[in-house]
Design an enzyme around this catalytic site. Structure first.
Site, short mmCIF file in Angstrom:
data_model
loop_
_atom_site.label_atom_id
_atom_site.label_comp_id
_atom_site.label_asym_id
_atom_site.label_seq_id
_atom_site.Cartn_x
_atom_site.Cartn_y
_atom_site.Cartn_z
N VAL A 123 32.11 39.29 31.31
CA VAL A 123 33.06 40.36 31.00
C VAL A 123 33.29 41.24 32.22
O VAL A 123 32.41 41.39 33.08
CB VAL A 123 32.57 41.21 29.81
CG1 VAL A 123 32.35 40.32 28.59
CG2 VAL A 123 31.29 41.96 30.15
N HIS A 124 34.48 41.86 32.26
CA HIS A 124 34.77 42.77 33.36
C HIS A 124 35.64 43.95 32.94
O HIS A 124 35.87 44.85 33.74
CB HIS A 124 35.46 42.02 34.51
CG HIS A 124 36.85 41.57 34.19
ND1 HIS A 124 37.12 40.49 33.37
CD2 HIS A 124 38.06 42.06 34.58
CE1 HIS A 124 38.43 40.33 33.29
NE2 HIS A 124 39.03 41.27 34.00
N ASP A 149 30.55 42.01 35.31
CA ASP A 149 31.04 41.95 36.70
C ASP A 149 30.54 43.17 37.47
O ASP A 149 30.68 44.31 37.01
CB ASP A 149 32.57 41.91 36.68
CG ASP A 149 33.19 41.61 38.04
OD1 ASP A 149 32.56 41.90 39.07
OD2 ASP A 149 34.32 41.09 38.05
N LYS A 151 31.74 44.59 39.89
CA LYS A 151 32.83 45.45 40.36
C LYS A 151 33.27 46.45 39.30
O LYS A 151 34.08 47.33 39.59
CB LYS A 151 34.05 44.61 40.79
CG LYS A 151 33.78 43.60 41.89
CD LYS A 151 35.07 43.01 42.44
CE LYS A 151 36.00 42.43 41.39
NZ LYS A 151 35.39 41.36 40.59
N TYR A 181 38.21 35.91 40.78
CA TYR A 181 38.92 34.86 40.06
C TYR A 181 39.10 33.65 40.96
O TYR A 181 39.64 33.75 42.06
CB TYR A 181 40.28 35.38 39.58
CG TYR A 181 41.08 34.38 38.78
CD1 TYR A 181 40.85 34.22 37.43
CD2 TYR A 181 42.07 33.61 39.39
CE1 TYR A 181 41.59 33.31 36.68
CE2 TYR A 181 42.80 32.69 38.65
CZ TYR A 181 42.55 32.55 37.30
OH TYR A 181 43.29 31.64 36.57
N GLU A 320 35.38 24.51 37.63
CA GLU A 320 36.24 23.48 37.04
C GLU A 320 35.89 22.08 37.54
O GLU A 320 36.52 21.11 37.11
CB GLU A 320 37.71 23.82 37.33
CG GLU A 320 38.17 25.08 36.62
CD GLU A 320 39.64 25.38 36.83
OE1 GLU A 320 40.28 24.73 37.69
OE2 GLU A 320 40.16 26.27 36.11
N ARG A 367 48.28 35.86 34.65
CA ARG A 367 47.81 34.72 35.46
C ARG A 367 48.17 33.39 34.79
O ARG A 367 47.36 32.49 34.71
CB ARG A 367 46.31 34.81 35.70
CG ARG A 367 45.89 35.89 36.71
CD ARG A 367 44.50 35.63 37.21
NE ARG A 367 44.13 36.51 38.29
CZ ARG A 367 43.24 37.50 38.22
NH1 ARG A 367 42.64 37.73 37.07
NH2 ARG A 367 42.96 38.24 39.26
N LYS A 390 44.02 33.99 25.46
CA LYS A 390 43.35 35.23 25.53
C LYS A 390 43.95 36.21 24.52
O LYS A 390 45.09 36.08 24.11
CB LYS A 390 43.44 35.92 26.87
CG LYS A 390 43.80 35.23 28.08
CD LYS A 390 43.88 36.19 29.28
CE LYS A 390 43.39 35.50 30.54
NZ LYS A 390 43.42 36.42 31.70
#
Length: 444
Positions: A123-124, A149, A151, A181, A320, A367, A390
């Protein structure tokens, strides 16, 4: 009755209906609401009926729902959200949180108790959306690792810590990454949680990874049956041999950059010097998975897994290729060397797949991924995947409320223990009070 009288009655009926609609619309739109919490996001007398109509894609329900969400966004922040509580300096009352937010506090079946799951949540932002997701997947016999995160703000981190402290089986990862990301840091975040989960006392069977904007499309018991069925003892890592157009992700060196307000990965002109370690064949696939405990131990200790992890540090979006490649190693625990896209882990509306694999995004894209709107509910209800991505609770509050009202009754219908009243999602009749300029909930 002659034709003239029928025509007159029909016209009168239609006229009355139009007038009623205009009147009701005027009543709803005239005042500005003080605050619209999730419990009142339905905005009509019978939110369950509105949600049912939205899941059927009915045009009238979509129109009313859009008006409700517009009112929500025009008003103040949702009073029901824990994020606004914490910003106001009010610490979480854990007992009140568990009761008022309908947490299920008992294991619902022996089948689930015998098959505990582990969850990794990366989570961020958006504590309200995280908490909405968390109460949908929470079960007291599972275990949950939340990676925050590095940040994020200190306030957000404190909020996640307070949420985690309300539950005996939830913890925040001790080591936090500054996640970029498409960068290696996203993969490392999962590895950090895996190390702590593997060292814990709970003998969980599978681990599933989530981001803070996911939502389950299956109940916990349905997840257990899914994993015990065809996939019993097998890992789920959907993917295929690395396509040609994806090879620049791993053939060239990539670097993460973090500056105030921005973080990104850039591709350099330098080619990676060494080939894939141990002669492994690279695969490409989903960053989301369901992995057995034995496979996690393999990931954390096998030289091939460790060397591939180090080699992947300067590749693009290594999550990925990492999981899907390791799961094609024949002697890895639970490996499936011949697997392709099977597994149905996530439903996502990608921008480039609009009108190809889905009917377009009815919310908005971030995105190139759809943040679901009201018009996506019908599509979501038809998916057979484990989760969808999302969602944004504060952007689309009625979507959030309807998803809860769609999933929770199914969860409770599968219970083998007496159902507690507070486990039901609140089904209050909500209406807009003209005189007091607020959403009122009458007592039952």
């Amino acid at each position: 009755m002659n034709a003239a009288k029928w025509s007159f009655l029909l016209c009168a009926t239609v006229s009355a209906a139009v007038c009623l609609c205009i009147y009701l619309t005027g009543r709803v739109r005239r005042p500005e609401p003080r605050a619209w919490g999730l419990d009142c996001a339905g905005c009509g007398d019978y939110p369950d009926e509105l949600c049912a109509a939205l899941f059927q894609g009915k045009a009238a329900a979509l129109l009313l729902g859009a008006q409700c969400e517009q009112l929500h966004r025009a008003g103040a922040e949702a009073e029901a959200g824990i994020e606004s509580q914490l910003r106001a300096g009010r610490p979480l009352n854990c007992s009140r949180l568990r009761a008022s937010h309908s947490y299920i506090t008992r294991t619902l079946s022996r089948e689930e108790a015998d098959f505990p799951l582990a969850f990794i949540l990366a989570v961020h932002k958006d504590l309200d959306t995280l908490e909405w997701l968390f109460r949908a997947i929470y079960a007291p016999h599972n275990i949950y690792c939340i990676h925050v995160d590095n940040k994020t703000s200190a306030a957000f981190r404190r909020g996640v810590q307070q949420l985690a402290s309300c539950f005996h089986n939830v913890f925040v990862a001790a080591r936090s990454e500054s996640v970029v990301y498409g960068g290696f840091s996203r993969l490392q975040a999962d590895i950090n949680c895996m190390r702590e989960l593997a060292g814990g006392r709970l003998r969980w069977k599978y681990v599933l990874n989530l981001c803070g904007q996911d939502y389950p499309l299956k109940t916990n018991r349905e997840l257990v049956r899914f994993l015990q069925g065809r996939w019993k003892g097998k890992n789920i890592t959907p993917g295929i041999l690395q396509p040609q157009h994806m090879k620049p992700r791993t053939s060239h060196v990539h670097r993460e950059y973090i500056s105030p307000g921005h973080s990104y990965v850039i591709k350099t002109h330098r080619r990676k010097a060494a080939g894939v370690p141990h002669g492994l064949t690279l695969y490409f696939g989903s960053a989301y998975y369901a992995l057995t405990r034995e496979f996690v131990n393999f990931v954390l200790s096998d030289p091939r897994a460790q060397d591939l992890l180090q080699w992947s540090r300067d590749t693009y979006s290594p999550d990925e290729h990492y999981w899907v490649t390791l799961n094609r190693i024949a002697d890895a625990p639970g490996a499936d060397p011949n697997a392709e896209w099977e597994g149905n882990v996530r439903s996502i509306k990608w921008l480039d797949q609009a009108q190809v694999t889905h009917n377009g995004c009815k919310g908005h894209y971030v995105r190139s991924i759809c943040v679901y709107g009201l018009g996506d509910l019908e599509w979501l209800a038809q998916r057979d995947s484990l989760f969808a991505n999302k969602f944004e609770v504060n952007s689309h509050p009625l979507v959030a409320q309807c998803m809860e009202r769609w999933l929770r009754p199914r969860t409770l219908s599968q219970s083998e223990v007496p159902i507690q009243p507070e486990w039901h999602i609140k089904n209050n009749k909500c209406f807009f009070d003209i005189e007091n300029n607020e959403c009122s909930i009458p007592l039952k």
